[in-house]
Design a protein around this motif. Structure first.
Motif, PDB file in Angstrom:
ATOM      1  N   ARG A  11      47.335  41.590  33.530  1.00 35.95           N
ATOM      2  CA  ARG A  11      46.059  41.920  34.170  1.00 35.95           C
ATOM      3  C   ARG A  11      46.200  43.323  34.733  1.00 35.95           C
ATOM      4  O   ARG A  11      47.129  43.590  35.510  1.00 35.95           O
ATOM      5  CB  ARG A  11      45.764  40.915  35.287  1.00 35.95           C
ATOM      6  CG  ARG A  11      44.492  41.227  36.060  1.00 35.95           C
ATOM      7  CD  ARG A  11      44.179  40.191  37.120  1.00 35.95           C
ATOM      8  NE  ARG A  11      43.794  38.925  36.523  1.00 35.95           N
ATOM      9  CZ  ARG A  11      44.526  37.821  36.537  1.00 35.95           C
ATOM     10  NH1 ARG A  11      45.687  37.814  37.164  1.00 35.95           N
ATOM     11  NH2 ARG A  11      44.115  36.717  35.962  1.00 35.95           N
ATOM     12  N   VAL A  38      44.434  45.938  37.065  1.00 32.89           N
ATOM     13  CA  VAL A  38      43.358  46.122  38.046  1.00 32.89           C
ATOM     14  C   VAL A  38      43.162  47.616  38.233  1.00 32.89           C
ATOM     15  O   VAL A  38      44.065  48.322  38.697  1.00 32.89           O
ATOM     16  CB  VAL A  38      43.719  45.437  39.383  1.00 32.89           C
ATOM     17  CG1 VAL A  38      42.607  45.640  40.408  1.00 32.89           C
ATOM     18  CG2 VAL A  38      43.990  43.954  39.164  1.00 32.89           C
ATOM     19  N   THR A  58      38.651  45.205  35.935  1.00 34.46           N
ATOM     20  CA  THR A  58      39.929  44.553  35.650  1.00 34.46           C
ATOM     21  C   THR A  58      39.945  44.192  34.169  1.00 34.46           C
ATOM     22  O   THR A  58      38.960  43.681  33.648  1.00 34.46           O
ATOM     23  CB  THR A  58      40.057  43.279  36.516  1.00 34.46           C
ATOM     24  OG1 THR A  58      40.103  43.676  37.880  1.00 34.46           O
ATOM     25  CG2 THR A  58      41.318  42.498  36.178  1.00 34.46           C
ATOM     26  N   GLY A 100      46.265  52.232  37.466  1.00 39.08           N
ATOM     27  CA  GLY A 100      45.957  50.911  38.004  1.00 39.08           C
ATOM     28  C   GLY A 100      47.213  50.127  38.282  1.00 39.08           C
ATOM     29  O   GLY A 100      48.322  50.630  38.134  1.00 39.08           O
TER      30      GLY A 100
END
Ligand code: BTN
Length: 280
Positions: free
Chosen positions: A234, A236, A241, A270
């Motif tokens: 993931r 972000v 996201t 990120g």
């Protein structure tokens, strides 16, 4: 000092001999021509930025035994107790297009893993973009801060923090589960001075390679150490996201994520964490 600071755990070490880190002692081409040493400072990155703004040359180093306001990525702090770890920042003036500034951060991660591998039984891994991990826990961090003009990088401050002889028991609870040190991995202390020498030499070599031969060779070595390769992660970012399988990096150092649809997404900045397959 150790007994007072960390009751019941190993004492922090001796001060560094800074003369042993200078270009003359290490045979480096670019790094360490000038060294600014502090026993305590707010942040070596903050000081190096100030020096760069006042005209510091390519390769000047700011090193401190401890930091009171050590800075991490994404506005976090970097825990910086004195005399047991390494905290230093390089002022660099690379010939680099601003679009390629991230290459320098990834180059530093390759150099740092090269150095750490010489002091540990395993080669540490890299979590994009530049967290250095051992056994999935954070061993070293790299923070780059750049100043660019329209068509070129003016300077980059490259800050590196390595947990060296930092006993797990002495770490604040907030990081104990996620952080490690060379001492925690090896079961014994290593010479901070020898490690600092090796780091400066490896950074000098890899920085030289980036400047003289470009990013391709470094990118290949980065990919070999990429901790998340093939895993679902993931990412972000500021505005969104993205979840996808980590495929590697591109020529600008962006992380390439393959979404379930097969679309490849580029992540330039990120925070990236692995997710269990099926939990995305
Ligand atoms: C990260 O969040 O992973 C980056 C941590 C970078 C810490 C180093 S310690 C030396 C230099 N000075 C700072 O204030 N930060 C960097």
């Amino acid at each position: 000092m150790g007994a007072e600071r960390w009751p019941g755990v190993a004492a922090p070490g001796d001060p560094l001999d800074v003369s042993s880190l200078a270009a003359g002692a290490l045979g480096t081409r670019r790094l360490g021509r000038k060294i600014h040493y502090f026993s305590e400072i707010s942040s070596t990155n903050a000081w190096a930025r100030r020096l760069a703004e006042m005209g510091a040359e390519d390769g000047e180093i700011v090193i401190a035994e401890g930091q009171t306001q050590g800075r991490g990525r994404l506005g976090r702090s970097w825990v910086s107790p004195p005399f047991c770890n390494l905290y230093f920042s390089l002022v660099l003036r690379p010939r680099l297009d601003p679009a390629h500034a991230a290459q320098l951060t990834l180059t530093a991660a390759v150099a740092v893993t090269d150095s750490l591998a010489a002091f540990m039984p395993v080669t540490p891994e890299i979590k994009w973009p530049n967290d250095v991990l051992a056994g999935g826990k954070k061993l070293a961090g790299i923070l780059t801060e750049s100043s660019c003009r329209s068509d070129r990088v003016d300077f980059v401050v490259l800050g590196i923090g390595v947990n060296v002889n930092y006993p797990t028991e002495a770490m604040p609870e907030a990081i104990r589960e996620r952080a490690t040190s060379i001492m925690a991995q090896n079961g014994s202390a290593v010479s901070r001075e020898r490690l600092a020498q090796r780091l400066i030499q490896d950074l000098d070599r890899c920085y030289g390679e980036l400047q003289d031969s470009g990013f391709a060779g470094i990118a290949a070595r980065w990919e070999e150490r990429f901790w998340l390769r093939g895993r679902t992660v993931r990412a972000v970012m500021l505005e969104e996201t993205v979840v996808g399988r980590a495929r590697g990096i591109d020529a600008e150092g962006a992380l390439l994520l393959e979404e379930a649809s097969g679309t490849i997404r580029r992540v330039l900045a990120g925070d990236v964490t692995p997710v269990e397959d099926g939990a995305a």
